[in-house]
Design an enzyme around this catalytic site. Structure first.
Site: not given
Ligand code: GLU
Length: 470
Positions: A240-244
């Site tokens: 997800s976006k959390r992973h960059g």
């Protein structure tokens, strides 16, 4: 069979890595089978869909060069068709109006929760079609899901999945304002577009039995399904976006080349022995749905970088040249007063992992650098360096032709005059003409920078060293 696949993104954000992989697999399978690849924009959620997202998806597909044969079709342009099918389902008894109020549905839910049952619609209006409807309520339309029997999915990736109809409640296919819902529009489109293979993320697997039931109610047999395994981030959670950076265009911005991204994506959940490098042609030739893995695959930025470097080293120069144009613009590097870009690419392709890096390490060919790298200065600019550089300068200034071999000979001649080894003369010369301690071989570097700039820069370095010593 004429294979027809589709990629059906909802334009509620950019084209992310997971979506791009779905698009690639659908595209590959169509190409492999000599079939048709359809692009369909599922924009019925008007609140979350934006034109900017549509543009971003189209831009991402174009950048990856995943061309479609039909479409893009927009679901918002097909509302009349959905309304027609909804009416058809009501007329044939496969769908019905439900007049439950919000409060009734909420009560239903609370009761089920209290009894520790899964919340679901209890079929209240299923058999009440002859009753006078309550006033003031605009009904929704629900699909009359079969209550007995099972739905079997022979998923190409996951094998046989059996779902009991008793687990499925009567799904809303039209909201009270008449607009169709996702499961209805997908079914109508897959029928109308004669899709033979639905290749999509496994987050849709719970929709599949419902879609199959609606399809059958409309008198069609479902297509084949291939549900792709999840992509995980490095922490084992769904990517997800959390992973960059997960938007495809971000990879372009970061200096990745589309061939590398495609090669990376094809290995996310698909394999062909131990092979890691696949050209587009090879992917098309070797791809098969059967070889898709069931297990989730983990995103690995290092591997993507490794592939990127591979393609930077091996792609035809003209191809890299074309792709570098965007970065030259983005990093505002004017190459009109320097060496041919192709020559610089050849000199630098072993030294850059990304195109961003390629531009960054090539600036000195085209413009003056602001300062000498302080660490290199410390190491290479000594008290006698200015005098040594002057000897090199004069040898170079005397050259009749400005070309690698001659440049090499001139530097050698300077070494002899000075009674020094190349290892003593070369490194400070490199700092003098590039500002830093790393560059391609000296003769190539000097040849590409050009005589005038080289001589000026050596003078500049001599001046700089003398002020250091003073
Ligand atoms: N529009 C759905 C999505 O973006 C895909 C639907 C499908 O492939 O059936 O997740």
């Amino acid at each position: 069979m004429n294979v027809r696949t589709r990629f059906a993104p909802s334009p509620t954000g950019y084209l992310h890595i997971g979506g791009a992989r779905t698009a690639l697999f659908s595209w590959l399978y169509a190409r492999k089978m000599g079939g048709t690849f359809i692009l369909r924009i599922e924009d019925t959620d008007r609140e979350r869909s934006t034109q900017a997202s549509v543009d971003a998806i189209l831009e991402g597909m174009a950048w990856l060069n995943l061309g479609h044969d039909e479409g893009p079709f927009y679901q918002t342009q097909r509302f009349d068709r959905y309304a027609e099918v909804i009416q058809q389902l009501v007329a044939s008894g496969h769908a019905y109006r439900c007049y439950c109020s919000k409060e009734e549905l909420e009560q239903m839910r609370e009761g089920q929760m209290a009894r520790k049952e899964n919340p679901r619609y209890n079929g209240l209006w299923r058999d009440r079609q002859d009753e006078t409807p309550p006033a003031g309520i605009e009904p929704v339309i629900r699909f009359r899901n079969p209550q007995t029997g099972v739905v079997e999915i022979n998923d190409v990736v996951r094998g046989k999945i059996t779902i009991s109809n008793a687990e499925l409640d009567d799904l809303i296919i039209a909201r009270s304002d008449g607009t169709p819902t996702y499961n209805l529009t997908v079914v109508v489109d897959d029928i109308d577009m004669q899709v033979t293979h639905v290749i999509r993320g496994d987050d849709h697997i719970s929709n599949t039995p419902r879609q199959i039931n609606i399809m059958r109610a409309l008198g069609f047999e479902p297509p084949k399904f291939a549900h792709l395994p999840m992509i995980l981030g490095s922490d084992g959670q769904r990517l997800s976006k959390r992973h960059g950076a997960v938007g495809v265009m971000q990879y372009r911005d970061d200096g990745f080349i589309p061939q590398a991204v495609l090669n990376y994506l094809v290995r996310l959940g698909w394999s062909h022995g131990d092979q890691e490098i696949f050209s587009r042609e090879e992917m098309v030739e070797l791809f098969s749905l059967e070889a898709i893995n069931r297990a989730p695959s983990a995103f690995n930025t290092e591997k993507l970088l490794w592939l990127n470097q591979h393609y930077i080293k091996t792609l035809p120069v003209a191809e890299l040249e074309a792709q570098l144009q965007w970065h030259l613009q983005a990093q505002a590097l004017d190459i009109s007063t320097g060496p041919a870009l192709a020559a610089v690419i050849n000199a630098q392709r072993e030294r850059a992992k990304t195109l961003v890096e390629m531009v960054a390490i090539s600036r000195y060919f085209y413009e003056e650098f602001a300062e000498f790298d302080p660490v290199a200065v410390q190491k290479q600019f000594k008290a006698d360096t200015a005098d040594n550089l002057l000897v090199v300068h004069d040898e170079l200034a005397a050259l009749a032709t400005w070309q690698g071999e001659a440049i090499h000979a001139a530097i050698q001649a300077a070494c002899e005059t000075l009674g020094l080894k190349l290892g003593k003369v070369g490194p400070p010369l490199r700092v003098a003409v590039t500002g830093s301690a790393s560059s391609p071989s000296l003769e190539i570097t000097l040849e590409l920078i050009g005589r005038e700039r080289v001589l000026q820069r050596i003078q500049r370095a001599i001046g700089f060293i003398r002020t250091l010593a003073a």
